[in-house]
Design a protein around this motif. Structure first.
Motif, short mmCIF file in Angstrom:
data_model
loop_
_atom_site.label_atom_id
_atom_site.label_comp_id
_atom_site.label_asym_id
_atom_site.label_seq_id
_atom_site.Cartn_x
_atom_site.Cartn_y
_atom_site.Cartn_z
N ILE A 192 0.85 -1.24 0.02
CA ILE A 192 0.02 0.17 -0.05
C ILE A 192 0.69 1.30 -0.11
O ILE A 192 0.33 2.22 -0.60
CB ILE A 192 -0.95 0.01 1.29
CG1 ILE A 192 -1.95 -0.98 1.06
CG2 ILE A 192 -1.68 1.17 1.44
CD1 ILE A 192 -3.10 -1.49 2.21
N MET A 195 2.44 1.63 -3.22
CA MET A 195 1.42 2.02 -4.57
C MET A 195 1.03 3.47 -4.29
O MET A 195 0.76 4.14 -5.21
CB MET A 195 0.15 1.09 -4.20
CG MET A 195 -0.05 0.01 -5.29
SD MET A 195 -1.63 -0.86 -5.03
CE MET A 195 -2.72 0.14 -5.92
N GLY A 196 0.81 3.97 -3.08
CA GLY A 196 0.54 5.41 -2.92
C GLY A 196 1.78 6.31 -2.91
O GLY A 196 1.62 7.48 -2.63
N ILE A 214 0.46 13.62 4.72
CA ILE A 214 1.16 12.64 4.08
C ILE A 214 1.89 13.33 2.90
O ILE A 214 1.32 14.07 2.01
CB ILE A 214 -0.04 11.73 3.63
CG1 ILE A 214 -0.51 10.47 4.75
CG2 ILE A 214 0.67 10.62 2.56
CD1 ILE A 214 -1.41 9.86 4.31
N ALA A 217 1.39 16.74 2.57
CA ALA A 217 0.30 17.52 2.30
C ALA A 217 -0.65 17.13 3.48
O ALA A 217 -1.13 16.04 3.82
CB ALA A 217 -0.34 16.94 0.95
N LYS A 218 -1.35 18.27 4.03
CA LYS A 218 -2.28 18.02 5.20
C LYS A 218 -3.52 17.57 4.68
O LYS A 218 -4.29 17.99 3.58
CB LYS A 218 -2.56 19.51 5.78
CG LYS A 218 -2.99 19.55 7.19
CD LYS A 218 -3.07 21.03 7.59
CE LYS A 218 -3.20 21.13 9.27
NZ LYS A 218 -4.44 20.39 9.50
N LEU A 219 -4.18 16.59 5.36
CA LEU A 219 -5.45 15.82 5.35
C LEU A 219 -6.50 16.57 5.96
O LEU A 219 -6.13 17.36 7.05
CB LEU A 219 -5.41 14.48 5.49
CG LEU A 219 -4.37 13.70 4.77
CD1 LEU A 219 -4.31 12.10 5.13
CD2 LEU A 219 -4.38 13.75 3.27
N PRO A 220 -7.81 16.42 5.78
CA PRO A 220 -8.86 16.88 6.73
C PRO A 220 -8.53 16.34 8.03
O PRO A 220 -8.09 15.22 8.18
CB PRO A 220 -10.07 16.25 5.86
CG PRO A 220 -9.74 16.12 4.67
CD PRO A 220 -8.26 15.80 4.67
N GLN A 221 -9.16 17.05 9.16
CA GLN A 221 -9.02 16.78 10.33
C GLN A 221 -10.33 15.89 11.00
O GLN A 221 -11.31 16.26 10.57
CB GLN A 221 -8.92 18.04 11.39
CG GLN A 221 -8.54 17.73 12.82
CD GLN A 221 -8.99 19.06 13.62
OE1 GLN A 221 -9.81 19.79 13.17
NE2 GLN A 221 -7.88 19.41 14.52
N LEU A 222 -9.72 14.73 11.67
CA LEU A 222 -10.70 14.07 12.25
C LEU A 222 -10.92 14.24 13.69
O LEU A 222 -9.93 14.08 14.25
CB LEU A 222 -10.60 12.61 11.78
CG LEU A 222 -11.37 11.43 12.49
CD1 LEU A 222 -12.83 11.52 11.78
CD2 LEU A 222 -10.80 9.95 12.18
N VAL A 223 -12.18 14.37 14.02
CA VAL A 223 -12.43 14.71 15.51
C VAL A 223 -13.33 13.69 15.87
O VAL A 223 -14.30 13.57 15.51
CB VAL A 223 -13.03 15.99 15.83
CG1 VAL A 223 -13.11 16.30 17.32
CG2 VAL A 223 -12.27 17.33 15.20
N ILE A 224 -12.68 12.78 16.91
CA ILE A 224 -13.63 11.76 17.55
C ILE A 224 -13.90 12.20 19.07
O ILE A 224 -13.16 12.59 19.74
CB ILE A 224 -12.91 10.49 17.72
CG1 ILE A 224 -12.30 10.16 16.10
CG2 ILE A 224 -13.65 9.37 18.02
CD1 ILE A 224 -11.22 8.93 16.25
N TYR A 225 -15.30 12.07 19.60
CA TYR A 225 -15.68 12.28 20.81
C TYR A 225 -15.81 10.79 21.47
O TYR A 225 -16.09 9.82 20.87
CB TYR A 225 -17.07 12.94 20.65
CG TYR A 225 -17.00 14.20 20.05
CD1 TYR A 225 -16.33 15.38 20.91
CD2 TYR A 225 -17.16 14.50 18.59
CE1 TYR A 225 -16.16 16.60 20.17
CE2 TYR A 225 -17.06 15.56 18.22
CZ TYR A 225 -16.54 16.72 18.98
OH TYR A 225 -16.44 18.07 18.19
#
Lengths: 269, 142
Positions: A192, A195-196, A214, A217-225
């Motif tokens: 993987i 490939m990426g 990655i 390059a900045k990826l969207p932020q994930l917020v978990i509660y």
């Protein structure tokens, strides 16, 4: 003039809108938290019941992670002890036993360099990366608290400004801060990455918010509660237990696959 | 001035004033009607929906850069994006996506008019910067 009124009204409205648009200031960056590597580990022990707890985890939970049962000799020693405290920061190491100050070692960057040299000379371990060691120790605010108590210890606190440097060789061998962890990536994961065309990544966890970069390059932020994690726990029967510590912690990693430089990954910025 | 030109300018002026008011009020997301969806046990969302107390999960896309999953009046998780971070994410996953079939209608369209590949991101940019909408999908279990 009368005929030009609609044009004038249009131009005036346009002027107002453009004025408002360009007068809007960009959002200022949020205030940064203190740049320290804070670690607080609370350890409780009960010599009568011969049980212990570390970082908010009970002995039963720790045994699931492979923690050993303590031998009787250790319990005899602990039985005579009320408590101990070890504090490490950029200026000193303090050891307190049963409320009495047992030892204090004052140190600075220069004296630590001498310690690194001694360890490199006599330990037989891989050479210490002194710049990295300083990245950690110059911001250190570490405390280990050992207490005689039957109660469960306080939750582990990790608030690390310095990100871990994780190096993965092309063969998949994982090293953390230069130390071989003894683990390797599976061929599927390596495929993987190839490939990426992924050569580097940075991951920062800050009290529920996950930021990832990655190849720069900045990826969207994930917020978990915690409620969200509880729902996933119930949905898939993960048995992840108490996760409050996760939502009080901040830590990150700079991951390099193959050759290259880590740069200066700082979490919370 | 010709009457049609007058109408054009008045319409444009009204649009600019309305958009100005929208801009002054902080470009709030305009809510669109929610879409209700029922899933059965074969759907991957089913165990998650069943694990909530209400048996209902609400997924909300706010084009100002948020995708929110909520249930029982609480936020479970959210994703915060900008057009740049979204494009970066698409660049990361694109090597793993199957190539577009050149014989499909979408394949033919993108081959004939290559600029159409940029339309989705242009839409994302417009909905992020110019006019924002809020669209919800309420997922409940059968």
């Amino acid at each position: 003039m009368k005929h030009n009124r609609p044009i004038l009204a249009f131009l005036l409205a346009l002027l107002i809108v453009l004025g408002v648009t360009f007068s809007q200031k960009p959002l200022s960056a949020t205030a940064q938290e203190g740049s320290t590597n804070q670690i607080y580990v609370d350890i409780t022990f009960d010599p009568k019941a011969k049980t212990y707890s570390i970082g908010g985890f009970s002995e039963a939970q720790l045994k699931q992670f492979g923690a050993p049962a303590l031998q009787d000799e250790i319990w005899d020693f602990l039985g005579a002890l009320q408590g101990a405290n070890l504090k490490v920061d950029s200026a000193k190491i303090d050891l307190t036993v049963d409320q009495a100050n047992l030892a204090t070692l004052n140190w600075n960057q220069k004296s630590r360099a001498l310690i690194y040299t001694l360890v490199d000379t006599y330990s037989g371990m891989p050479l210490i990366d002194q710049a990295r060691a300083e990245d950690w120790l110059s911001k250190a605010n570490i405390e280990f608290a050992l207490r005689k108590s039957p109660e469960i210890s306080k939750p582990l606190l990790l608030n690390l400004a310095t990100a871990f440097n994780v190096d993965i060789t092309k063969e998949g061998i994982v090293n953390v801060e230069g130390f071989n962890t003894g683990t390797s990536l599976t061929p599927e994961v390596i495929r993987i990455l190839e490939m990426g065309k992924i050569s580097n990544a940075a991951v920062c966890w800050d009290k529920g918010a996950l930021d990832a970069t990655i190849n720069g390059a900045k990826l969207p932020q994930l917020v978990i509660y915690s409620d969200g994690l509880s729902v996933l726990d119930r949905a898939f029967g993960l048995n992840i237990g108490d996760v409050q510590q996760l939502f009080q912690s901040k830590l990150g990693a700079s991951i390099l696959y193959g050759d290259g430089d880590h740069g200066a990954t700082q979490c919370g910025q | 001035m010709r009457p049609w030109l007058k109408i054009v300018f008045i319409t444009l002026g009204a649009m600019v004033v309305v958009y100005g008011a929208y801009l002054l009020s902080g470009r709030p997301a305009i809510p669109l009607p929610a879409y209700h969806m029922q899933v059965d046990s074969t759907n991957q969302l089913y165990p998650i929906v069943k694990a909530t107390e209400s048996g209902e999960v609400k997924l909300t896309l706010v084009t100002s850069g948020r995708i929110v999953a909520s249930a029982d009046g609480k936020e479970l998780a959210n994703i915060r994006y900008t057009p740049t971070t979204l494009q970066n994410a698409l660049d990361v996953v694109s090597p793993f996506m199957p190539p577009l079939d050149p014989e499909s209608s979408l394949g033919k369209l993108t081959n004939t008019l290559p600029f159409t590949r940029k339309v989705p991101m242009f839409l994302v940019e417009a909905l992020y910067h110019v006019v924002r909408f809020q669209f919800s999908v309420i997922v409940s279990a059968n």
